[in-house]
Design a protein around this motif. Structure first.
Motif, PDB file in Angstrom:
ATOM      1  N   GLY A  95      86.292  25.262 -10.878  1.00 15.08           N
ATOM      2  CA  GLY A  95      84.569  25.765 -11.394  1.00 15.08           C
ATOM      3  C   GLY A  95      83.320  25.803 -11.867  1.00 15.08           C
ATOM      4  O   GLY A  95      82.421  26.891 -11.300  1.00 15.08           O
ATOM      5  N   GLN A  96      82.814  25.105 -11.439  1.00 13.21           N
ATOM      6  CA  GLN A  96      81.406  24.236 -11.093  1.00 13.21           C
ATOM      7  C   GLN A  96      81.623  23.319 -10.750  1.00 13.21           C
ATOM      8  O   GLN A  96      82.400  22.433 -10.833  1.00 13.21           O
ATOM      9  N   LEU A  97      80.140  23.388  -9.628  1.00  8.94           N
ATOM     10  CA  LEU A  97      80.381  21.665  -9.054  1.00  8.94           C
ATOM     11  C   LEU A  97      78.680  20.850  -9.443  1.00  8.94           C
ATOM     12  O   LEU A  97      77.767  21.954  -8.216  1.00  8.94           O
ATOM     13  N   PRO A  98      79.152  20.831 -10.161  1.00  6.20           N
ATOM     14  CA  PRO A  98      77.242  19.977 -10.678  1.00  6.20           C
ATOM     15  C   PRO A  98      76.811  18.694  -9.560  1.00  6.20           C
ATOM     16  O   PRO A  98      78.216  18.228  -9.173  1.00  6.20           O
ATOM     17  N   VAL A  99      76.019  18.369  -8.864  1.00  2.70           N
ATOM     18  CA  VAL A  99      75.048  17.728  -7.766  1.00  2.70           C
ATOM     19  C   VAL A  99      74.984  15.951  -8.319  1.00  2.70           C
ATOM     20  O   VAL A  99      74.232  15.807  -9.391  1.00  2.70           O
ATOM     21  N   ILE A 100      75.594  15.176  -8.055  1.00  2.93           N
ATOM     22  CA  ILE A 100      74.660  13.625  -8.161  1.00  2.93           C
ATOM     23  C   ILE A 100      73.463  13.485  -7.592  1.00  2.93           C
ATOM     24  O   ILE A 100      74.159  13.131  -6.125  1.00  2.93           O
ATOM     25  N   PRO A 101      72.615  13.391  -7.548  1.00  2.60           N
ATOM     26  CA  PRO A 101      71.793  12.543  -7.069  1.00  2.60           C
ATOM     27  C   PRO A 101      71.893  11.766  -6.312  1.00  2.60           C
ATOM     28  O   PRO A 101      72.808  11.085  -6.847  1.00  2.60           O
ATOM     29  N   TYR A 102      71.934  11.389  -5.062  1.00  3.76           N
ATOM     30  CA  TYR A 102      72.316  10.366  -3.380  1.00  3.76           C
ATOM     31  C   TYR A 102      71.852   9.122  -4.447  1.00  3.76           C
ATOM     32  O   TYR A 102      70.310   8.828  -4.567  1.00  3.76           O
ATOM     33  N   LEU A 103      72.503   8.177  -4.098  1.00  5.35           N
ATOM     34  CA  LEU A 103      72.906   6.044  -4.695  1.00  5.35           C
ATOM     35  C   LEU A 103      73.592   5.827  -2.650  1.00  5.35           C
ATOM     36  O   LEU A 103      74.644   7.234  -3.090  1.00  5.35           O
ATOM     37  N   ARG A 104      73.313   5.010  -2.491  1.00  8.71           N
ATOM     38  CA  ARG A 104      74.175   4.187  -2.401  1.00  8.71           C
ATOM     39  C   ARG A 104      75.713   4.617  -2.079  1.00  8.71           C
ATOM     40  O   ARG A 104      76.281   3.884  -3.873  1.00  8.71           O
ATOM     41  N   PRO A 105      76.943   4.515  -1.142  1.00  2.45           N
ATOM     42  CA  PRO A 105      77.781   4.302  -1.378  1.00  2.45           C
ATOM     43  C   PRO A 105      78.384   2.598  -1.846  1.00  2.45           C
ATOM     44  O   PRO A 105      77.948   1.653  -1.789  1.00  2.45           O
ATOM     45  N   GLY A 106      78.992   2.539  -3.047  1.00  4.76           N
ATOM     46  CA  GLY A 106      79.576   1.567  -3.899  1.00  4.76           C
ATOM     47  C   GLY A 106      78.069   1.414  -5.105  1.00  4.76           C
ATOM     48  O   GLY A 106      78.514   0.074  -5.402  1.00  4.76           O
ATOM     49  N   ASP A 107      77.292   1.954  -5.279  1.00  3.92           N
ATOM     50  CA  ASP A 107      75.998   1.812  -6.133  1.00  3.92           C
ATOM     51  C   ASP A 107      76.842   2.402  -7.474  1.00  3.92           C
ATOM     52  O   ASP A 107      76.854   2.615  -7.686  1.00  3.92           O
ATOM     53  N   PRO A 108      76.952   1.215  -8.397  1.00  2.00           N
ATOM     54  CA  PRO A 108      77.043   1.336  -9.951  1.00  2.00           C
ATOM     55  C   PRO A 108      77.079   2.022 -10.146  1.00  2.00           C
ATOM     56  O   PRO A 108      77.339   2.938 -11.224  1.00  2.00           O
ATOM     57  N   GLN A 109      75.885   2.436 -10.385  1.00  2.14           N
ATOM     58  CA  GLN A 109      75.263   3.632 -11.310  1.00  2.14           C
ATOM     59  C   GLN A 109      75.433   5.350 -10.377  1.00  2.14           C
ATOM     60  O   GLN A 109      75.689   6.007 -11.240  1.00  2.14           O
ATOM     61  N   ILE A 110      76.420   5.725  -9.738  1.00  2.79           N
ATOM     62  CA  ILE A 110      77.566   6.262  -8.995  1.00  2.79           C
ATOM     63  C   ILE A 110      78.327   6.463 -10.676  1.00  2.79           C
ATOM     64  O   ILE A 110      79.146   7.798 -11.008  1.00  2.79           O
ATOM     65  N   ALA A 111      78.614   5.200 -11.319  1.00  2.00           N
ATOM     66  CA  ALA A 111      79.443   5.724 -12.154  1.00  2.00           C
ATOM     67  C   ALA A 111      79.221   5.901 -13.579  1.00  2.00           C
ATOM     68  O   ALA A 111      79.753   6.875 -14.104  1.00  2.00           O
ATOM     69  N   THR A 112      78.193   5.701 -13.642  1.00  2.00           N
ATOM     70  CA  THR A 112      76.800   5.946 -14.754  1.00  2.00           C
ATOM     71  C   THR A 112      76.643   7.145 -14.835  1.00  2.00           C
ATOM     72  O   THR A 112      76.494   8.165 -15.779  1.00  2.00           O
ATOM     73  N   GLU A 113      76.232   7.582 -14.328  1.00  2.00           N
ATOM     74  CA  GLU A 113      76.163   9.890 -13.465  1.00  2.00           C
ATOM     75  C   GLU A 113      77.429  10.201 -13.792  1.00  2.00           C
ATOM     76  O   GLU A 113      77.189  11.257 -14.234  1.00  2.00           O
TER      77      GLU A 113
END
Ligand SMILES: O=C(CO)COP(=O)(O)O
Ligand SMILES: [Zn+2]
Length: 210
Positions: free
Chosen positions: A126-144
């Motif tokens: 359907g759609q592919l949103p982009v998550i801004p760059y974060l280092r692998p394993g950064d807990p902020q990826i989970a928040t995003e």
């Protein structure tokens, strides 16, 4: 499916992806929801080509490690998606070539990195949103991902790679393959005059299944 059958399916599907070049080295991770409500995931640093069913990691919804080898360092973002997306029962994260190449481009539409030009991309992703760059394993990826999980079935981590959900692991892998091929086509077609699907054609595909 029993836990044993799900473990064997994870090993088989991972090896198939490895053999066809969707995963290389120790990159990427998989997870699925177990019948008891816990989660099975690939151990950190493991190759998709050499997983062992008995050594796969089990964690609970809070990320506590229950059994097996040490879990993926990205398990927190997998769990964030499960918490916010009730239909999601499996997740595939890859550093596959074409989606990762796409994730490195400047100027992607943050709401949708691939404008639809084929029906199966619309039907499966359907759609592919982009998550801004974060280092692998950064807990902020989970928040995003938690913020977007209810509205999308796949995500592109900038300068990193895709995260794809499914109703089970087979579905998530099929969605991942479709998405990788779509990225390959998008890059092949770059600079050419594409006939994109119209809004009416996209609406007609939604809700029709796969
Ligand atoms: O893809 C990866 C990190 O983003 C691989 O990490 P793990 O080996 O810990 O799963
Ligand atoms: Zn990764």
């Amino acid at each position: 499916m029993t836990e044993q059958a799900l473990r064997e399916e994870m090993v088989t599907l991972a090896r198939s992806m490895f053999e066809r070049g969707y995963a290389t080295g120790g990159a990427g991770n998989l997870s699925l929801k177990l019948p008891d409500g816990n989660f099975l995931t690939t151990p950190t640093g493991s190759s998709f080509g050499r997983l062992v069913a008995e050594r796969l990691s089990v964690v609970d919804i809070d990320g506590n490690h229950l059994s097996g080898d040490r879990p993926s360092k990205e398990i927190a973002f997998h769990l964030a998606i499960y918490r916010n997306s009730p239909d999601c029962n499996a997740i595939v994260h890859l550093h596959s070539t074409y989606l990762t190449a796409l994730s490195c481009l400047e100027g992607l539409d943050p709401d949708n990195a691939i404008k639809p030009f084929t029906p199966y991309y619309v039907m499966r992703v359907g759609q592919l949103p982009v998550i801004p760059y974060l280092r692998p394993g950064d807990p902020q990826i989970a928040t995003e991902l938690a913020n977007r999980a209810a509205d999308y079935r796949a995500f592109l981590l900038a300068n990193h790679g895709p995260v794809i959900t499914g109703t089970d692991l087979r579905d998530a892998v099929d969605n991942a393959e479709e998405l990788e091929e779509t990225a390959k086509l998008a890059l092949m077609l770059d600079g050419k005059a594409i006939r994109y699907l119209t809004d009416a054609e996209v609406s007609d595909l939604k809700g029709r299944g796969k």
